[in-house]
Motif scaffolding. Structure first.
Motif, PDB file in Angstrom:
ATOM      1  N   ARG A 486      69.841  64.500  54.665  1.00  0.00           N
ATOM      2  CA  ARG A 486      68.722  64.686  53.745  1.00  0.00           C
ATOM      3  C   ARG A 486      67.517  63.909  54.266  1.00  0.00           C
ATOM      4  N   ARG A 499      65.205  65.869  50.424  1.00  0.00           N
ATOM      5  CA  ARG A 499      65.571  67.281  50.470  1.00  0.00           C
ATOM      6  C   ARG A 499      66.575  67.520  51.569  1.00  0.00           C
ATOM      7  N   ASP A 500      67.372  68.570  51.416  1.00  0.00           N
ATOM      8  CA  ASP A 500      68.353  68.890  52.443  1.00  0.00           C
ATOM      9  C   ASP A 500      67.662  69.169  53.766  1.00  0.00           C
ATOM     10  N   ILE A 504      64.327  72.349  55.490  1.00  0.00           N
ATOM     11  CA  ILE A 504      62.958  71.823  55.492  1.00  0.00           C
ATOM     12  C   ILE A 504      62.319  72.082  56.850  1.00  0.00           C
TER      13      ILE A 504
END
Lengths: 527, 306
Positions: A486, A499-500, A504
């Protein structure tokens, strides 16, 4: 490898026309027994963006310091527009028409933008005139600057603009840029490339030093690759793959990392930070604003961001060097907000700060003594009733040396005797060797070569797979995208929601870096 | 002359040597050199000034001798710390001890001899104006010189290119070197200026303040001047304010003793030094102010890579 210069025919013939802006012939530089540059030959044509590639320690910085007159070559000749030139000092280089943008900025924090620029220009004339010229040139090249700002108040990207404008005002024919994008967001870097292309189209040459291969392939017309102080290849980077350029730099194929595995939701949270805020300790620091972050056992969470956005302050609060003013910090469920570094280490956490000498290690202490310093309170048997077990400490030094390939002259030298990259390997290895349950590391591969960087990253991945929580603070986006489960971004002391990593993009991270989505403060960067 | 006027005059004379020494040290520190040897340079300046004035009969020659004496001491410090890159704190302390001892040795032959005072300036008409006449127009020439130097230093530091270079060397010597400025040369000259000013401060003591020579006559003024530079956060006009403040305190304690204030005289004598400590503590609390004005390279050795 036995690589021979292999220029693409088209480009090669074009390069042979005309006189090189600057050429080096057999440049050699010795520092005592160490040969930093070994008969280096290369030339830069007018209007060419020329990349100088190489790993850390390949001799890039030494070479450009000689071109800019900071160092003198031991042997060899530099020619400026075909005529032999002796560049005795930077002032002489500037008179010839050579400007330089330094990797670690050569700016004066306490002075204003105009004063900083005046220092680099001989016979700068009246300040008011200079201010007008700064405003004019900076607007012309899309590098907005206020000449009366004090440099200490500027962001890193703005500081680089000061350096570039300072170069431009001298109307140079060659600009040397030492790793200019290492401190920029992807968007800021794009802006820089526009400026560079414009300069090249006006006939100015650019010597571009970088180890970021993608950007070299995107903007450079020609590349010279150094390894161990020697030119090992010249090429047109647009015709090569990044992988091939990397193998030319390293001299072998770069090992690939084992891919990460998904972390189950049932994994326990091992370090939890909730609502941590901290006023800034001094005017050049950043205040932390309500930071919340949880890292589970088995995952690697990375914090991206441009330097100076609160990374150091956040690290200090995590390690316990500074006690957070408000919020909670828990390690394996134990509240440790009011506890210092050693107490947190006893909870099986380990910390690697960004600054290696003086923070991560005591320069004048031996490696074994440095081992004792981070373990004296951890009940690992190195200290019994106040007596230090140096035999045990030395065996740890041996283990770390072997696992991380730390190169040193004697079995147990002083920390300051190690090169930067080797010391980094040692400091990371020393903490990794404890197999900590929580591992917080800032800039894990700062200054180490590609091979060692892979070793360190693999160690972080292995540690996470064994059930530890790993928190990485880094400015190297490639590194973050390579190892993270993450990703969160820190900007102006605020942390975005993690966020993963799989979903991204670089552009999204870049936008978060400028703080646009948070408070609009980054608007000055975007245009 | 009223008593009030008299007190103000003595305050000015007490402030002048502090101003000389502090403004010299300020220039040196702005260039990044911490010279803790000011007390020693001051003592050597005082004895050189007194001795040459006595031997030649000319106080003007004495003043030049004091400047020279201070500069020789300063060049000793500069060679040791800038060229041989010795620790500045240790070298400065050694310079103070050396200077105090050397001045006692030179001054041994001059103890108890009445000195030659520097004549005061007297402008007919102007000097007779009540209160401000004697305060503004009737002082000794060295006091005017001290004020002139302070204004000149302020102008030099913040209005000229030379001053900009000097500040840049103190702020970031690595960058200054990379831009091609001679860090060691600039610092050497700044330290010499500091020595000249300390010498002048010493000469003021032995030629104006109390025209005689006694051992240890600097009496810790060098240390107070050092504190003054920090107190002034490296700004010349604040040094002037600070010098008057500290001069005032040291004079007021004398007057308080004269008026039989029921406090033991030892405590009153402590006052200037106590104030120094308290002010330094208070200043250090305001870290914002300190951080912006402190020369970032203060006290750090510089070795260019070749």
């Amino acid at each position: 490898m036995g690589t021979q210069p292999n220029p693409a025919g088209d480009d090669f013939s074009k390069r042979l026309e005309g006189v090189a802006t600057l050429s080096a012939h057999g440049i050699t530089k010795d520092f005592g027994a160490l040969r930093a540059n070994d008969s280096v030959d290369f030339s830069i044509m007018p209007g060419e963006i020329h990349a100088l590639l190489g790993e850390n320690g390949a001799g890039k910085s030494t070479l450009v310091k000689m071109l800019y007159g900071v160092l003198q070559p031991t042997a060899g000749e530099i020619r400026w527009k075909g005529k032999p030139a002796v560049i005795l000092n930077p002032a002489a280089a500037r008179r010839l028409g050579i400007g330089m943008v330094f990797q670690h900025f050569s700016l004066f924090d306490a002075l204003t933008v105009a004063e900083n620029i005046a220092l680099a220009i001989e016979g700068a004339g009246a300040m008011s005139q200079l201010r007008d010229r700064i405003t004019k040139v900076s607007a012309e090249y899309g590098l907005p600057l206020n000449p009366d700002s004090v440099v200490a108040d500027l962001s890193v990207g703005q500081r680089q603009r000061v350096e570039i404008v300072r170069c431009l005002l001298q109307e140079p024919q060659l600009i040397i840029m030492d790793e200019p994008t290492s401190v920029l967001t992807p968007q800021e870097a794009d802006d820089l490339f526009v400026t560079l292309k414009r300069l090249a189209s006006e006939g100015c040459s650019v010597l571009y030093i970088s180890h970021r291969l993608e950007e070299v392939r995107a903007i450079c017309h020609h590349a010279t690759i150094l390894r161990h102080g020697k030119v090992v290849a010249e090429c047109d980077p647009k015709q090569e793959t990044a992988a091939r350029l990397a193998s030319l730099m390293v001299g072998e194929e770069v090992r690939q990392l084992n891919p990460p595995e998904p972390v189950p939701d049932s994994a326990p949270v091992r370090i939890a930070v909730h609502g941590v805020s901290q006023p800034r300790p001094h005017p050049f620091a950043v205040a932390l604003d309500n930071i919340t972050l949880e890292v589970r056992g088995g995952e690697i969470v990375s914090i991206a961001g441009v330097a100076g956005n609160g990374q150091d302050e956040f690290f200090d609060v995590l390690s316990g060097e500074v006690l957070a003013a408000s919020g909670t910090i828990e390690i394996d469920g134990n509240d440790c907000r009011r506890q210092g570094v050693n107490a947190r280490r006893r909870l099986n956490a380990a910390f690697v700060p960004e600054e290696r000498l003086g923070h991560g290690a005591v320069p004048r202490f031996k490696l074994s003594q440095n081992v004792v310093l981070t373990r004296n309170g951890t009940r690992e048997g190195l200290v019994r009733t106040g007596v230090v077990n140096f035999l045990g400490a030395r065996s740890i030094v041996g283990r770390v040396t072997e696992a991380f390939d730390v190169r040193k002259g004697t079995p147990d030298p002083e920390a300051a005797a190690l090169s930067g990259g080797n010391l980094q390997k040692f400091v990371v290895g020393r903490e990794y060797d404890r197999k900590p349950g929580v591992f917080v590391v800032s800039q894990p591969t700062w200054g180490v070569d590609a091979g060692a960087a892979t070793t360190i990253r693999q160690a972080l991945v292995d540690l996470a797979r064994a059930g530890s929580a790993v928190l990485v603070i880094s400015q190297d986006l490639d590194e973050i995208l390579e190892i993270s489960d993450r990703i969160a971004v820190i900007s102006h002391g605020k942390l975005s929601t993690p966020r993963d990593a799989s979903g991204i993009t670089r552009e999204e991270i870049g936008l978060l870096m400028t703080g646009v989505s948070d408070d609009g403060q980054g608007a000055a960067h975007a245009h | 002359m009223t008593m009030f006027e008299g007190i103000l005059l003595t305050i000015v004379t007490a402030a002048t040597p502090l101003l000389f020494v502090a403004i010299g040290e300020l220039v040196s520190e702005r260039a990044g050199v911490l010279n803790l040897g000011v007390e020693g340079m001051m003592a050597v300046g005082a004895v050189c000034g007194f001795a040459i004035a006595h031997l030649s009969g000319s106080p003007i020659l004495g003043i030049f001798a004091a400047i020279l004496g201070g500069m020789i001491m300063a060049s000793l410090f500069a060679v040791v710390t800038l060229i041989f890159v010795a620790n500045q704190v240790a070298s400065g302390l050694a310079l103070t001890l050396f200077g105090l001892g050397l001045s006692a040795l030179i001054g041994d032959a001059f103890v108890g001899i009445p000195g030659i005072g520097l004549p005061k300036i007297d402008i007919p008409g102007l000097s007779d104006i009540p209160v401000i006449g004697s305060l503004v127009f009737g002082l000794d020439p060295l006091t005017y010189l001290a004020v002139a130097i302070t204004i000149a230093v302020s102008w030099f530091l913040f209005r000229t290119r030379g001053g900009l270079i000097l500040r840049s060397v103190g702020d970031n010597h690595v960058s200054a070197h990379a831009l091609g400025y001679g860090v060691v040369r600039v610092r050497f000259m700044a330290v010499l200026f500091g020595g000249a000013c300390a010498g002048l401060g010493g000469a003021y003591l032995s030629l104006v303040y109390t025209p005689q020579w006694t051992q240890n006559m600097t009496a810790g003024r060098g240390w107070i001047a050092l504190a003054l530079v920090v107190f002034a956060s490296w700004l010349p006009y604040r040094v002037m304010i600070g010098a008057v403040l500290f001069g005032g305190i040291s004079i007021l304690q004398l007057h308080a003793q004269g008026f039989n204030v029921p406090i033991p005289s030892q405590f009153l004598t402590m006052l200037p030094y106590l104030t120094t400590v308290i002010v330094l503590v208070l200043i250090s609390r305001n870290r914002t102010l300190l951080r912006i004005n402190t020369p970032a390279c203060l006290g750090q050795p510089f070795v260019p890579d070749r």
